[in-house]
Design an enzyme around this catalytic site. Sequence first.
Site, short mmCIF file in Angstrom:
data_model
loop_
_atom_site.label_atom_id
_atom_site.label_comp_id
_atom_site.label_asym_id
_atom_site.label_seq_id
_atom_site.Cartn_x
_atom_site.Cartn_y
_atom_site.Cartn_z
N ARG A 1 -3.57 2.65 -26.78
CA ARG A 1 -2.60 2.42 -27.84
C ARG A 1 -1.31 3.22 -27.63
NH1 ARG A 1 -7.54 2.54 -30.31
NH2 ARG A 1 -7.38 4.70 -31.04
N ASP B 1 -18.41 -0.09 -36.58
CA ASP B 1 -17.21 0.76 -36.55
C ASP B 1 -15.91 0.02 -36.31
OD1 ASP B 1 -18.96 2.90 -36.88
OD2 ASP B 1 -19.10 3.29 -34.73
N GLU C 1 1.37 3.72 2.04
CA GLU C 1 2.16 4.02 3.24
C GLU C 1 3.46 3.22 3.26
OE1 GLU C 1 -2.20 3.70 4.65
OE2 GLU C 1 -1.00 3.10 2.94
N HIS D 1 0.83 -1.19 0.00
CA HIS D 1 0.00 0.00 0.00
C HIS D 1 0.87 1.25 0.00
CE1 HIS D 1 -3.83 -2.16 1.69
NE2 HIS D 1 -3.39 -2.67 0.56
N THR E 1 -22.22 -1.26 -32.35
CA THR E 1 -21.08 -0.37 -32.54
C THR E 1 -19.86 -1.13 -33.03
OG1 THR E 1 -21.86 1.20 -30.87
CG2 THR E 1 -19.51 1.21 -31.35
#
Length: 339
Positions: free
Chosen positions: A215, A208, A55, A53, A204
């Site tokens: 990237r 497309d 800390e 973590h 979609t």
Amino acid sequence: MTSTTDIDLMSLALDEARKGIGKTAPNPPVGAVIVKDGILLGSGWHHAAGQPHAEREALADAFAKHGKDVVNGATVYITLEPCSTHGRTPPCTQGLIDAGIARVVYACVDRNPSHAGRADALLKTAGIEVLSGVCAGESEKLLRPFFKVRETGMPWVIWKSAMSLDGRITRPPAEGQWLTGELARADVQKLRSTVDAILTSGETVRRDHPALTIRVPELLAGRQQPWRVIVSDFPESLPDDEPRDRTLIRPRADLERTLRGLAEEQGVLSVMVEAGGVFSAALFEAGLVDEVVVYYAPMLCGGPSPGLAGGGLKESLHLDEIDFQRFGNDIRLRGIIRT
């Protein structure tokens, strides 16, 4: 009592925390700095689930630069209440106690029931001074996805779209694909690098063929590609491209269940929607969107493809915390949906 120095140093910890956005799920992005006698001894941020973590990263940085004894009597600034239970990593409260930290300043309380409010008692019992609430608002903004999952089981959903000034998301048929310029598209790459999944529709994808990936190598460093989540009742008609191991196909029937499953099964905290008007409208109509990012191009396109093409909302949605930024000739609007 909070001082200007406390605010300035917590701002440094927040800068550290921002380095982890998009990399830490299902854990939150957290930063920490260690200071003694006005000298910055060490800094760190949580890199990924299962790794130390913030800390402990800051302690390790300070130890490496100055030796273990120097942090005795120091102050640590943390953007989230330090954990007090043993999970994949040992509790940070004990690490701070063992290091001889004299003062702990943190921004906001952890809403994880296993941690919430426990750190204060443990640290104070060890003779450590504790101050909370410093820059709490800024920290909570960074932690919105983590807190939303903790409280609702649902990830934070960002709807992203690019459109003309008349609200169209496609150009006339004889013209090119892109509405916005290179600078705006580069910003989309940065935005993708801050989320854990990208959600779209099968329609979609078939129309497309979007990559829905990061990237830019620098933006991909230290993380995996976002999950590509394609909602479709006809998966056999979808392109079979890379990255296959980061692609999920889900049925159209229950969008809330899909989102909830991403949090439960993949540990997703944040989702970005990149889709057409019908699918996008369904998400808004179901009340599943938290944040809006729209790139406006200075053109008028007309045509049948609006950004939202559903049956209409029951009432208008308003945005708060609105931010405008210019990218070349394009304008990005970003805001949180008012609740």
